[in-house]
Every structure is written in structure tokens, then in C-alpha cells.
Scaffold this motif. Structure first.
Motif, PDB file in Angstrom:
ATOM      1  N   UNK A 141      -1.152   8.520  -8.402  1.00 26.72           N
ATOM      2  CA  UNK A 141      -1.424   7.091  -8.230  1.00 26.72           C
ATOM      3  C   UNK A 141      -0.148   6.253  -8.119  1.00 26.72           C
ATOM      4  N   UNK A 142       0.924   6.690  -8.748  1.00 24.04           N
ATOM      5  CA  UNK A 142       2.195   5.961  -8.650  1.00 24.04           C
ATOM      6  C   UNK A 142       2.787   6.097  -7.249  1.00 24.04           C
ATOM      7  N   UNK A 143       2.680   7.276  -6.677  1.00 24.30           N
ATOM      8  CA  UNK A 143       3.142   7.478  -5.297  1.00 24.30           C
ATOM      9  C   UNK A 143       2.311   6.617  -4.357  1.00 24.30           C
ATOM     10  N   UNK A 144       1.000   6.597  -4.563  1.00 25.41           N
ATOM     11  CA  UNK A 144       0.113   5.801  -3.722  1.00 25.41           C
ATOM     12  C   UNK A 144       0.484   4.319  -3.802  1.00 25.41           C
ATOM     13  N   UNK A 145       0.733   3.825  -4.998  1.00 23.75           N
ATOM     14  CA  UNK A 145       1.074   2.412  -5.167  1.00 23.75           C
ATOM     15  C   UNK A 145       2.383   2.069  -4.450  1.00 23.75           C
ATOM     16  N   UNK A 146       3.363   2.949  -4.531  1.00 26.58           N
ATOM     17  CA  UNK A 146       4.637   2.689  -3.862  1.00 26.58           C
ATOM     18  C   UNK A 146       4.486   2.773  -2.346  1.00 26.58           C
ATOM     19  N   UNK A 147       3.696   3.706  -1.859  1.00 28.16           N
ATOM     20  CA  UNK A 147       3.459   3.779  -0.417  1.00 28.16           C
ATOM     21  C   UNK A 147       2.826   2.481   0.084  1.00 28.16           C
ATOM     22  N   UNK A 148       1.874   1.963  -0.658  1.00 20.18           N
ATOM     23  CA  UNK A 148       1.236   0.713  -0.254  1.00 20.18           C
ATOM     24  C   UNK A 148       2.237  -0.438  -0.295  1.00 20.18           C
ATOM     25  N   UNK A 149       3.114  -0.451  -1.289  1.00 25.19           N
ATOM     26  CA  UNK A 149       4.143  -1.482  -1.360  1.00 25.19           C
ATOM     27  C   UNK A 149       5.088  -1.400  -0.154  1.00 25.19           C
ATOM     28  N   UNK A 150       5.297  -0.180   0.354  1.00 27.57           N
ATOM     29  CA  UNK A 150       6.170   0.039   1.501  1.00 27.57           C
ATOM     30  C   UNK A 150       5.456  -0.170   2.842  1.00 27.57           C
ATOM     31  N   UNK A 151       4.214  -0.611   2.795  1.00 27.41           N
ATOM     32  CA  UNK A 151       3.505  -0.946   4.034  1.00 27.41           C
ATOM     33  C   UNK A 151       2.550   0.109   4.551  1.00 27.41           C
ATOM     34  N   UNK A 152       2.312   1.167   3.802  1.00 31.47           N
ATOM     35  CA  UNK A 152       1.342   2.184   4.201  1.00 31.47           C
ATOM     36  C   UNK A 152      -0.060   1.655   3.887  1.00 31.47           C
ATOM     37  N   UNK A 153      -1.032   2.034   4.707  1.00 28.61           N
ATOM     38  CA  UNK A 153      -2.418   1.600   4.520  1.00 28.61           C
ATOM     39  C   UNK A 153      -3.292   2.822   4.266  1.00 28.61           C
ATOM     40  N   UNK A 185      -9.899   9.273   4.780  1.00 29.01           N
ATOM     41  CA  UNK A 185      -9.042  10.257   4.123  1.00 29.01           C
ATOM     42  C   UNK A 185      -9.817  11.237   3.269  1.00 29.01           C
ATOM     43  N   UNK A 186      -9.494  12.497   3.442  1.00 28.52           N
ATOM     44  CA  UNK A 186     -10.157  13.537   2.664  1.00 28.52           C
ATOM     45  C   UNK A 186      -9.241  14.099   1.579  1.00 28.52           C
ATOM     46  N   UNK A 187      -8.037  13.548   1.467  1.00 27.61           N
ATOM     47  CA  UNK A 187      -7.087  13.977   0.445  1.00 27.61           C
ATOM     48  C   UNK A 187      -6.917  12.844  -0.565  1.00 27.61           C
ATOM     49  N   UNK A 188      -6.460  13.172  -1.769  1.00 32.12           N
ATOM     50  CA  UNK A 188      -6.201  12.112  -2.758  1.00 32.12           C
ATOM     51  C   UNK A 188      -5.233  11.055  -2.220  1.00 32.12           C
ATOM     52  N   UNK A 189      -4.263  11.481  -1.439  1.00 31.51           N
ATOM     53  CA  UNK A 189      -3.357  10.553  -0.761  1.00 31.51           C
ATOM     54  C   UNK A 189      -3.581  10.735   0.729  1.00 31.51           C
ATOM     55  N   UNK A 190      -4.012   9.681   1.375  1.00 36.76           N
ATOM     56  CA  UNK A 190      -4.222   9.725   2.818  1.00 36.76           C
ATOM     57  C   UNK A 190      -3.905   8.333   3.344  1.00 36.76           C
ATOM     58  N   UNK A 191      -2.770   8.216   4.036  1.00 34.64           N
ATOM     59  CA  UNK A 191      -2.265   6.908   4.451  1.00 34.64           C
ATOM     60  C   UNK A 191      -1.813   6.919   5.901  1.00 34.64           C
ATOM     61  N   UNK A 192      -1.780   5.695   6.476  1.00 36.90           N
ATOM     62  CA  UNK A 192      -1.283   5.507   7.836  1.00 36.90           C
ATOM     63  C   UNK A 192      -0.276   4.370   7.842  1.00 36.90           C
ATOM     64  N   UNK A 193       0.715   4.490   8.722  1.00 37.29           N
ATOM     65  CA  UNK A 193       1.674   3.416   8.950  1.00 37.29           C
ATOM     66  C   UNK A 193       2.191   3.579  10.368  1.00 37.29           C
ATOM     67  N   UNK A 194       1.956   2.587  11.201  1.00 36.76           N
ATOM     68  CA  UNK A 194       2.307   2.666  12.618  1.00 36.76           C
ATOM     69  C   UNK A 194       1.658   3.907  13.200  1.00 36.76           C
ATOM     70  N   UNK A 195       2.459   4.803  13.765  1.00 40.30           N
ATOM     71  CA  UNK A 195       1.928   6.040  14.330  1.00 40.30           C
ATOM     72  C   UNK A 195       2.024   7.206  13.348  1.00 40.30           C
ATOM     73  N   UNK A 196       2.414   6.914  12.118  1.00 40.83           N
ATOM     74  CA  UNK A 196       2.584   7.959  11.114  1.00 40.83           C
ATOM     75  C   UNK A 196       1.305   8.129  10.301  1.00 40.83           C
ATOM     76  N   UNK A 197       1.039   9.364   9.923  1.00 39.66           N
ATOM     77  CA  UNK A 197      -0.093   9.710   9.073  1.00 39.66           C
ATOM     78  C   UNK A 197       0.448  10.560   7.931  1.00 39.66           C
ATOM     79  N   UNK A 198       0.076  10.232   6.711  1.00 39.56           N
ATOM     80  CA  UNK A 198       0.578  10.954   5.544  1.00 39.56           C
ATOM     81  C   UNK A 198      -0.581  11.475   4.717  1.00 39.56           C
ATOM     82  N   UNK A 199      -0.481  12.713   4.275  1.00 31.89           N
ATOM     83  CA  UNK A 199      -1.437  13.272   3.325  1.00 31.89           C
ATOM     84  C   UNK A 199      -0.650  13.858   2.158  1.00 31.89           C
TER      85      UNK A 199
END
Length: 109
Positions: free
Chosen positions: A50-62, A67-81
Motif C-alpha cells: 500500500x505504501x508503494x501504491x500511495x507513492x505511485x499515485x503521488x507521482x501521477x500513476x492512476x 487491474x487483476x494484481x494488487x498493484x495495477x497502474x497506468x501513466x501515459x503509455x506505461x503500465x505497471x503491475x
């Protein structure tokens, strides 16, 4: 992108150097991929997500709504799991250990 992953890892109280970054394939760096993995005590891995997720959101990840993973984010053309697992085929884990992984891919790169 690697800097953002490392920032999120640090914000979770983890040392990026204690994990393993994904190395270049065949010695050739891939600017369209960034990743990190570490074996941690399961409680530490569970607290880090959850701390990683919060920081990713602070850095502009949505958060990815599908998402089928606990962490599943997008930013521009990037996708993170990212996820933490207590059993993994590629790594032998001791009881009480988990493998925490983050992988970001640029689908436009």
C-alpha cells in the motif's frame, strides 16, 4: 521510469539496492521496461504494497480499473503491475518469505 519505481520502493521503507532490477536483455538496455524484485519477510512485503501504491499515485500513476494484481497502474503509455507472492516457481522461498515484484512496460515504446 526506473527512478519512479525506486522512489516508490524507498517510500515503502525498502532499499532498492536490496532487490534486483531487471537487467538488459542480451546486454542491450530496454528503455521500454523497468522492473524490480526482492525476497522479503512476508509482513514487510504486505506492508510495502500500500505504501508503494500511495507513492505511485503521488507521482501521477492512476489505478487501472481492470487491474487483476494488487498493484495495477497506468501513466501515459506505461503500465505497471506489482504483487507479493509467498510461493513462486522461479525462486525458492523459506516459510515467512514473499517475493515482491514490480514491472513497468511502455506499450508505445
Amino acid at each position: 521510469m526506473d527512478r519512479e519505481l525506486q522512489a516508490a520502493i524507498r517510500k515503502a521503507g525498502l532499499d532498492p539496492a536490496k532487490g534486483k532490477t531487471t537487467g538488459p536483455s542480451n546486454g542491450t538496455p530496454n528503455p521500454s521496461f523497468a522492473g524490480w524484485a526482492a525476497v522479503l519477510a512476508t509482513p514487510d512485503a504486505d506492508r510495502a504494497l500500500p505504501k508503494i501504491a500511495a507513492e505511485l499515485e503521488r507521482l501521477g500513476w492512476h489505478p487501472d480499473p481492470d487491474g487483476s494484481h494488487p498493484l495495477s497502474y497506468e501513466k501515459s503509455d506505461w503500465f505497471l503491475v506489482g504483487r507479493s507472492v509467498a510461493e513462486a516457481d522461479a525462486v525458492t522461498l523459506a516459510p515467512g518469505e514473499s517475493l515482491l515484484t514490480l514491472a513497468a512496460t511502455d506499450f508505445d515504446g
